[in-house]
Design a protein around this motif. Structure first.
Motif, short mmCIF file in Angstrom:
data_model
loop_
_atom_site.label_atom_id
_atom_site.label_comp_id
_atom_site.label_asym_id
_atom_site.label_seq_id
_atom_site.Cartn_x
_atom_site.Cartn_y
_atom_site.Cartn_z
N MET A 1 0.85 -1.18 0.00
CA MET A 1 0.00 0.00 0.00
C MET A 1 0.89 1.24 0.00
O MET A 1 1.81 1.34 0.78
CB MET A 1 -0.90 -0.02 1.22
N LYS A 2 0.58 2.17 -0.90
CA LYS A 2 1.35 3.40 -0.98
C LYS A 2 0.91 4.38 0.11
O LYS A 2 -0.18 4.29 0.65
CB LYS A 2 1.16 4.05 -2.35
N PHE A 3 1.80 5.31 0.42
CA PHE A 3 1.57 6.28 1.48
C PHE A 3 0.27 7.05 1.24
O PHE A 3 -0.55 7.20 2.14
CB PHE A 3 2.75 7.24 1.55
N TYR A 4 0.07 7.56 0.02
CA TYR A 4 -1.12 8.36 -0.27
C TYR A 4 -2.39 7.51 -0.32
O TYR A 4 -3.48 8.03 -0.15
CB TYR A 4 -0.96 9.15 -1.56
N ASP A 5 -2.26 6.21 -0.54
CA ASP A 5 -3.41 5.33 -0.48
C ASP A 5 -3.85 5.15 0.97
O ASP A 5 -5.03 5.07 1.27
CB ASP A 5 -3.10 3.97 -1.09
N LYS A 6 -2.87 5.11 1.86
CA LYS A 6 -3.16 4.92 3.27
C LYS A 6 -3.69 6.21 3.91
O LYS A 6 -4.52 6.15 4.82
CB LYS A 6 -1.89 4.46 3.99
N TYR A 7 -3.20 7.37 3.45
CA TYR A 7 -3.60 8.66 4.01
C TYR A 7 -4.07 9.60 2.90
O TYR A 7 -3.42 10.59 2.60
CB TYR A 7 -2.42 9.30 4.75
N PRO A 8 -5.22 9.34 2.29
CA PRO A 8 -5.69 10.16 1.16
C PRO A 8 -5.92 11.63 1.48
O PRO A 8 -5.75 12.46 0.59
CB PRO A 8 -6.98 9.48 0.72
N PRO A 9 -6.27 12.03 2.71
CA PRO A 9 -6.46 13.47 2.96
C PRO A 9 -5.19 14.30 2.74
O PRO A 9 -5.27 15.49 2.50
CB PRO A 9 -6.90 13.54 4.42
N LEU A 10 -4.02 13.66 2.80
CA LEU A 10 -2.77 14.39 2.61
C LEU A 10 -2.60 14.88 1.17
O LEU A 10 -1.75 15.73 0.90
CB LEU A 10 -1.57 13.54 3.02
N LYS A 11 -3.41 14.38 0.25
CA LYS A 11 -3.35 14.85 -1.13
C LYS A 11 -4.04 16.20 -1.29
O LYS A 11 -3.87 16.86 -2.29
CB LYS A 11 -4.03 13.86 -2.07
N GLU A 12 -4.83 16.59 -0.30
CA GLU A 12 -5.56 17.85 -0.36
C GLU A 12 -4.71 18.96 0.22
O GLU A 12 -4.29 18.90 1.37
CB GLU A 12 -6.88 17.72 0.40
N LYS A 13 -4.46 19.96 -0.57
CA LYS A 13 -3.57 21.04 -0.18
C LYS A 13 -4.03 21.74 1.10
O LYS A 13 -3.22 22.01 1.99
CB LYS A 13 -3.44 22.06 -1.31
N GLY A 14 -5.31 22.00 1.22
CA GLY A 14 -5.83 22.67 2.40
C GLY A 14 -5.59 21.87 3.67
O GLY A 14 -5.17 22.42 4.69
N PHE A 15 -5.86 20.58 3.60
CA PHE A 15 -5.66 19.71 4.76
C PHE A 15 -4.18 19.63 5.12
O PHE A 15 -3.81 19.74 6.29
CB PHE A 15 -6.21 18.31 4.48
N LEU A 16 -3.33 19.43 4.11
CA LEU A 16 -1.90 19.31 4.36
C LEU A 16 -1.34 20.60 4.94
O LEU A 16 -0.57 20.57 5.90
CB LEU A 16 -1.16 18.95 3.07
N ALA A 17 -1.72 21.73 4.38
CA ALA A 17 -1.24 23.02 4.88
C ALA A 17 -1.66 23.23 6.34
O ALA A 17 -0.85 23.67 7.16
CB ALA A 17 -1.76 24.15 4.00
N GLN A 18 -2.90 22.91 6.65
CA GLN A 18 -3.39 23.08 8.02
C GLN A 18 -2.65 22.15 8.98
O GLN A 18 -2.27 22.56 10.08
CB GLN A 18 -4.90 22.82 8.08
N MET A 19 -2.45 20.90 8.57
CA MET A 19 -1.76 19.95 9.42
C MET A 19 -0.31 20.39 9.68
O MET A 19 0.17 20.37 10.82
CB MET A 19 -1.76 18.56 8.80
N LEU A 20 0.38 20.81 8.63
CA LEU A 20 1.76 21.26 8.79
C LEU A 20 1.84 22.51 9.65
O LEU A 20 2.72 22.63 10.51
CB LEU A 20 2.40 21.52 7.42
N THR A 21 0.93 23.45 9.43
CA THR A 21 0.92 24.68 10.21
C THR A 21 0.72 24.37 11.69
O THR A 21 1.46 24.87 12.54
CB THR A 21 -0.20 25.62 9.72
N ASN A 22 -0.26 23.54 11.99
CA ASN A 22 -0.53 23.20 13.39
C ASN A 22 0.64 22.46 14.03
O ASN A 22 0.99 22.72 15.18
CB ASN A 22 -1.80 22.36 13.51
N THR A 23 1.24 21.55 13.29
CA THR A 23 2.35 20.77 13.82
C THR A 23 3.56 21.65 14.11
O THR A 23 4.15 21.59 15.19
CB THR A 23 2.74 19.65 12.84
#
Length: 64
Positions: A1-23
């Protein structure tokens, strides 16, 4: 299983940006580094934009 298959929300720029910002903001706060969340978000978005311009296009949803 590929990384993006396991975590599909990470393909969404808004979600990824928010997650990185918070982290990053949380980690810096724990280390007593006073940087505003707006500044961290600005840096994260500029880095994501830079990667897009380099051809590292991995977003399915271009919201932001």
């Amino acid at each position: 299983m590929k990384f993006y298959d396991k975590y599909p929300p990470l393909k969404e720029k808004g979600f990824l940006a928010q997650m990185l910002t918070n982290t990053v903001f949380s980690t810096m706060s724990l280390e007593n580094q006073q940087v505003s969340k707006a500044k961290v978000e600005e840096i994260v978005l500029s880095l994501l934009k830079e990667q897009e311009l380099k051809g590292s296009q991995f977003f399915t949803n271009q919201i932001r």
